[in-house]
Design an enzyme around this catalytic site. Structure first.
Site, PDB file in Angstrom:
ATOM      1  N   LYS A 268       0.922  -1.200  -0.148  1.00 11.81           N
ATOM      2  CA  LYS A 268       0.007   0.217   0.098  1.00 11.81           C
ATOM      3  C   LYS A 268       0.791   1.242  -0.134  1.00 11.81           C
ATOM      4  O   LYS A 268       1.890   1.120   0.739  1.00 11.81           O
ATOM      5  CB  LYS A 268      -0.835   0.007   1.551  1.00 11.81           C
ATOM      6  CG  LYS A 268      -1.933   1.263   1.760  1.00 11.81           C
ATOM      7  CD  LYS A 268      -2.553   0.945   2.554  1.00 11.81           C
ATOM      8  CE  LYS A 268      -3.931   1.839   2.631  1.00 11.81           C
ATOM      9  NZ  LYS A 268      -4.282   1.687   3.794  1.00 11.81           N
TER      10      LYS A 268
ATOM     11  N   SER B  63     -10.099   1.857   3.043  1.00  9.31           N
ATOM     12  CA  SER B  63      -8.743   2.347   2.064  1.00  9.31           C
ATOM     13  C   SER B  63      -7.383   1.772   1.855  1.00  9.31           C
ATOM     14  O   SER B  63      -7.616   1.800   0.469  1.00  9.31           O
ATOM     15  CB  SER B  63      -8.409   3.201   3.251  1.00  9.31           C
ATOM     16  OG  SER B  63      -7.386   2.770   3.839  1.00  9.31           O
TER      17      SER B  63
ATOM     18  N   SER C 286      -9.564  -0.501   7.269  1.00  7.97           N
ATOM     19  CA  SER C 286      -9.037  -0.371   6.471  1.00  7.97           C
ATOM     20  C   SER C 286      -8.626  -2.005   5.811  1.00  7.97           C
ATOM     21  O   SER C 286      -8.023  -2.315   4.460  1.00  7.97           O
ATOM     22  CB  SER C 286      -8.323   0.820   5.816  1.00  7.97           C
ATOM     23  OG  SER C 286      -8.801   1.638   6.056  1.00  7.97           O
TER      24      SER C 286
END
Ligand code: GLN
Length: 475
Positions: free
Chosen positions: A76, A151, A175
């Site tokens: 990420k 997210s 997330s």
């Protein structure tokens, strides 16, 4: 083509000459290209990944490769990797290059994983749908009109759509678990402090955690074994010894005491999600596990408490993005103050700005006691609820999210509606305990359903144990 279910099998295939790591990396690279409409990646490291694959392949041949040799990993884009862009999916960091590597990422590299790229996410990890990225929304691989969750949506998509073996995400309020649920993969949020946060761009420092997405429990366990543990660069990281998750998993066949908190099955729960979870609970009962209803009464306050406290932390953590110290600066400002103001106004997204403003508000002199202090007290009550139930049960089973994935645009104009999709995940972050989402089927539209398991702090092994049992039920 993927001919293996987990990393152990993959390594065996490579060692016996049935799988070439180089071809395997090409397979993932071509999937990333073919599915570029899903917008899962911000950076792809094509050449480095190829080079690393050859290097690791020869290490495997010589018998001196690390534990995760050849595992292809996406990261990420809120985690630092030296010499590569670290955008946090924000315009303010669009051209920012990191000068060091996050500990969790370095530990994977040290065990000979191949890093294939950085994944798209909500700006500074704030969101539940991956629509808040300055690099565009990420799409759900099952149906591109739907969100992948957020997210860490890019990481979930990368794993679900075979663009890598595993991916790292971060979880401050759900997330990892919520996008895992929406995309039909496994996602584990560790205990707070289990994995070093060094090199993770802070969102809410007393909530942030780093964890893996994978297609199997086995791979989640393999990654956790490597990334967990004390790090002298993160003073909050725990010194508690890391278990040998993989070995322990293969040894145990315990009867688990499973709690089902009634507050997680109330109004707003999609009927198909409810019945998928109930049917798994029935099968667990048949298999001899003990199921009992429990109560976590403070759950109803979790969303409000989470958003007050995290926004307060945001307002202070994001102070550093001012146009002077990191990243982009607005042009043509009359003076220093204007420069700060214009840079933040132009370069930060709407959701991030909303949170900075609300966070500053709850911390301001007149409102600190009414909001921030009160929320800290409620955080303690939530933690105490969990401590009480974990004296009766080993794990809790709940839905991960009240619904399956929603349509792109469906909730983006109503922040409160969006925040409610975190209703089952934020409590674990408030209490600092681990949680994991595991796929348990899909709804009538074919969209995946996730089941959440929570355990007491540092009991990641309990999550993995029950996860393996459920994985077998689902096969
Ligand atoms: N969806 C939650 C939020 O918007 C959680 C985000 C996260 O875990 N990073 O804050």
């Amino acid at each position: 083509m993927i001919q293996y279910d987990n990393h152990r099998q993959k390594l065996a295939l490579i060692c016996s000459g049935q799988l070439s790591l180089q071809e395997n990396v090409e397979f993932f690279l071509s999937n990333i290209k073919k599915q570029s409409n899903l917008n899962a990646f911000i950076s792809v490291f094509e050449e480095q990944a190829r080079k690393q694959a050859s290097l690791v392949a020869s290490k495997i041949a010589q018998g001196n490769a690390g534990k995760l040799a050849g595992m292809v990993v996406a990261v990420k884009d809120v985690l630092a990797l030296e010499g590569e862009k670290l955008t946090c999916a924000s315009a303010i960091l669009a051209n920012f290059t990191s000068i060091y590597t996050a500990t969790a990422v370095q530990k994977l590299i040290d065990e000979d994983a191949v890093i294939i790229g950085k994944t798209n996410c909500d700006e500074f990890a704030m969101g539940s749908s991956n629509e808040n990225s300055a690099f565009g929304a990420v799409k759900n691989p099952v149906n591109a009109e739907y969100v992948p969750g957020g997210s860490s949506g890019g990481s979930a998509v990368a794993v679900a759509a075979y663009m890598c073996d595993v991916a790292l995400g971060t979880d401050t309020g759900g997330s990892i678990r919520q996008p895992a649920s929406f995309c039909g993969v496994v996602g584990l949020k560790p205990t707070y402090s289990r994995v070093s946060r060094y090199g993770l761009t802070a969102f809410a420092s007393s909530f942030d955690t780093i964890g893996p997405f994978a297609r199997s429990i086995d791979d989640v366990a393999a990654v956790m074994e490597v990334i967990a543990g004390y790090d002298d660069r993160d003073a909050t990281s725990s010194k508690i010894a890391v278990e040998n998750y993989i070995t322990e998993l293969s040894l145990t066949s315990d009867v688990l005491r499973i709690g089902v908190p009634k507050e997680y099955f109330g109004e707003g729960l999609q009927p198909e999600v409810r019945s998928a979870i109930t049917s798994i609970l029935d099968k667990l009962r048949e298999a001899g596990h003990q199921i009992q209803e429990v109560s976590l009464p403070s759950t109803r306050n979790a969303i409000a408490t989470y958003y007050i406290l995290t926004m307060a932390e945001v307002s202070s953590n994001l102070e550093r993005f001012d146009g002077a110290r990191y990243g982009e600066r607005a042009e043509n400002s009359a003076n220093l103050n204007d420069m700060y103001c214009n840079s933040r106004t132009e370069k930060l997204g709407k959701e991030v700005k909303r949170r900075i403003l609300l966070g500053t508000y709850v911390l301001s002199a007149g409102y600190y006691d009414a909001y921030y202090r009160k929320a800290q007290q409620v955080r303690r009550l939530i933690k105490e609820d969990f401590s009480r139930v974990f004296s009766q049960v080993d794990v809790l089973v709940t839905p991960t999210a009240p619904t399956t994935a929603f349509r792109i645009g469906e909730k983006s104009t109503d922040p409160l509606e969006m925040y409610l999709s975190d209703i089952y995940t934020t409590s674990a972050n408030l209490a600092g305990i681990p949680g994991m989402s595991i796929p348990v089927g899909s709804d009538n539209n074919g969209l995946p359903i996730g089941l959440q398991i929570m355990a007491n702090e540092f009991q990641e092994l309990e999550l993995l144990k029950l996860g393996s049992v459920i994985e077998k039920i689902m096969r």
